[in-house]
Design an enzyme around this catalytic site. Structure first.
Site, PDB file in Angstrom:
ATOM      1  N   CYS A  85      35.960  25.969  42.836  1.00  0.00           N
ATOM      2  CA  CYS A  85      37.035  26.811  42.311  1.00  0.00           C
ATOM      3  C   CYS A  85      38.251  25.930  42.065  1.00  0.00           C
ATOM      4  O   CYS A  85      38.592  25.089  42.902  1.00  0.00           O
ATOM      5  CB  CYS A  85      37.373  27.922  43.311  1.00  0.00           C
ATOM      6  N   HIS A 126      32.242  35.567  40.254  1.00  0.00           N
ATOM      7  CA  HIS A 126      33.226  34.738  40.953  1.00  0.00           C
ATOM      8  C   HIS A 126      34.636  35.236  40.649  1.00  0.00           C
ATOM      9  O   HIS A 126      35.468  35.392  41.557  1.00  0.00           O
ATOM     10  CB  HIS A 126      33.057  33.279  40.521  1.00  0.00           C
ATOM     11  N   GLU A 127      34.916  35.513  39.377  1.00  0.00           N
ATOM     12  CA  GLU A 127      36.264  35.929  38.994  1.00  0.00           C
ATOM     13  C   GLU A 127      36.585  37.341  39.478  1.00  0.00           C
ATOM     14  O   GLU A 127      37.716  37.618  39.885  1.00  0.00           O
ATOM     15  CB  GLU A 127      36.454  35.800  37.482  1.00  0.00           C
ATOM     16  N   HIS A 130      37.730  37.154  42.903  1.00  0.00           N
ATOM     17  CA  HIS A 130      39.166  36.822  42.950  1.00  0.00           C
ATOM     18  C   HIS A 130      40.007  38.103  42.867  1.00  0.00           C
ATOM     19  O   HIS A 130      40.960  38.274  43.625  1.00  0.00           O
ATOM     20  CB  HIS A 130      39.566  35.890  41.811  1.00  0.00           C
TER      21      HIS A 130
END
Length: 136
Positions: A85, A126-127, A130
């Site tokens: 990341c 993954h995003e 976040h």
């Protein structure tokens, strides 16, 4: 506008708020910042540039894309992997799904539902993590 990358883990662990049509400039800043870091990054979320909004951008092959308020509504094919990341040092383990179905809004705030597979699916997961304050 290119924005600096947020490295503060406490900030990154905060849940993001829903985006509104007025947040489209944040998505554009994310796309600009992603373009600058294309040599080392394939996706970003708004909190990575200091904005706690549910907005992500990612490379879908060669095409940069933005999603506002993305939500995974179906997932199949779990697997274990390691990810890096831009906001964090090193690589960390993560559980992902090979195929996901995502509901989101585009920059014009029109709703879409789309299926993604393999690497694009992994980036999106993954995003979205976040956006949910999940730091791998």
């Amino acid at each position: 506008m290119i924005r600096p990358i947020m490295k503060n883990e406490f900030f990154l662990q905060q849940q993001s708020e829903d985006a509104t049509p007025l947040d489209a400039p944040i998505a554009r800043d994310l796309l600009d910042t992603l373009a600058l870091h294309a040599h080392e990054c394939v996706g970003m979320a708004a909190n990575m540039i200091g904005q706690r909004k549910r907005i992500i951008v990612f490379m879908d092959g060669e095409t940069p894309r933005a999603m506002m308020n993305p939500e995974i509504i179906a997932a199949k094919g779990p697997y274990e992997t390691e990810e890096g990341c831009l906001s964090l040092d090193g690589r960390r383990p993560a559980k992902r799904f090979r195929t996901i179905r995502v509901r989101y809004r585009d920059l014009a705030f029109e709703e879409h539902t789309e299926t993604f597979e393999e690497f694009s699916a992994q980036i999106i997961q993954h995003e979205i993590d976040h956006c949910n304050g999940v730091v791998i």
